[in-house]
Design an enzyme around this catalytic site. Structure first.
Site, short mmCIF file in Angstrom:
data_model
loop_
_atom_site.label_atom_id
_atom_site.label_comp_id
_atom_site.label_asym_id
_atom_site.label_seq_id
_atom_site.Cartn_x
_atom_site.Cartn_y
_atom_site.Cartn_z
N SER A 96 -92.61 64.98 140.83
CA SER A 96 -93.92 64.38 140.53
C SER A 96 -94.64 63.68 141.73
CB SER A 96 -93.18 63.18 139.60
OG SER A 96 -94.36 62.69 138.80
N HIS A 231 -90.44 66.56 131.39
CA HIS A 231 -90.76 66.09 132.95
C HIS A 231 -89.79 66.08 133.77
CE1 HIS A 231 -93.67 64.74 135.86
NE2 HIS A 231 -93.04 63.55 136.02
#
Length: 272
Positions: A96, A231
């Site tokens: 990320s 995610h």
């Protein structure tokens, strides 16, 4: 300090020192994350690969230090901290926000030592930096920021329900989102190293076209792997991710001698 690389260095954690590594893997965490997120890697990767995990300031043992609220600022500190460790080939793994920091760190290291910069770049849970994102997560109210964390499913629900813990954690999380939100892509020479892109198949924040765009940022090869999950697919599939890292770095034939968690029966699949 346990896990530190040296008494004067708070930026890198060396949880399992390797006397003579073939390669060092530098791991960069997500927004609000810490070096300890990569502890599983130290158990799952082969003994010839040494993990150095980055600890951003403003959290855990660095909670009293001022935040660094830009990607460029983080990169400058990380590059300086890495200098004593560049006697061996270095690969970078970012998740990320960490993917942006890893990419810009790779760019800097390749400029610093053309032809001998970075062995491999692994980017996880992030579209390519050339993909314009108009986000202002760092400006959300506390309630909306907490809702965003719950949506991503990377934070223990017990933490989200504990107001005291949240009060301590939210400033670091908001700061890291500020770094990601204010990042601006600057065109430049492509990297020379290979890039491996890793995503969660159900991650709405990393569509396939945004992941594919990473291939334009290197003259080397680009591989794409999707794992079941959202995610934070990493939490479930650490062993499969580490197999992908071993393959990418050419260390797949070697095995760690350290105890590993039970295997997750997941086979990474490439984008069609």
């Amino acid at each position: 300090m346990p896990g530190s690389t040296g008494a004067d260095d708070l930026w890198l954690r060396r949880f399992r020192p390797v006397a003579d590594p073939a390669l060092r893997l530098v791991c960069l965490p997500h927004a609000g994350g810490s070096a300890s997120a990569f502890l599983p890697f130290t158990r799952l990767l082969p003994d010839s690969l040494e993990v150095l995990a980055v600890q951003y300031p403003g959290r855990q043992d660095r909670r009293l230090e001022p935040f660094v609220d830009t990607v460029d600022g983080l990169v400058a500190h990380i590059v300086a901290a890495l200098q004593p460790w560049l006697d061996r080939p270095v690969a970078l793994f970012g998740h990320s926000l960490g993917s942006l920091v890893a990419f810009e760190t790779a760019r800097h290291l390749e400029r610093q030592a053309p032809g001998a910069g970075v062995a491999h770049l692994f980017v996880s849970g992030r579209v390519a930096p050339t993909v314009a994102l108009r986000t202002a997560t760092h400006l959300l109210s506390d309630d909306k920021l907490i809702a965003r964390l719950a949506e991503l499913q990377g934070t223990d629900p017990r933490v989200l329900a504990d107001q005291e813990v949240l009060r301590l954690a939210l400033p670091a999380i908001r700061n890291d989102y500020r770094a990601a939100d204010t990042y601006t892509w600057r065109p430049g020479a492509p990297l020379a190293c290979p890039i491996t892109v890793l995503t969660g198949s159900e991650d709405p924040h990393v569509p396939a076209d945004g992941a594919r765009a990473w291939h334009r940022l290197t003259t080397g090869t680009t591989a794409f792997h999707s794992f079941p999950g959202g995610h934070f697919y990493l939490a479930e599939h650490a062993e499969a991710v580490c197999r992908t890292i071993q393959t990418g770095t050419g260390l797949a034939a070697q095995r760690s001698q350290h105890p590993a968690p039970p295997a997750v029966p997941v086979r990474p699949r490439e984008f069609s």
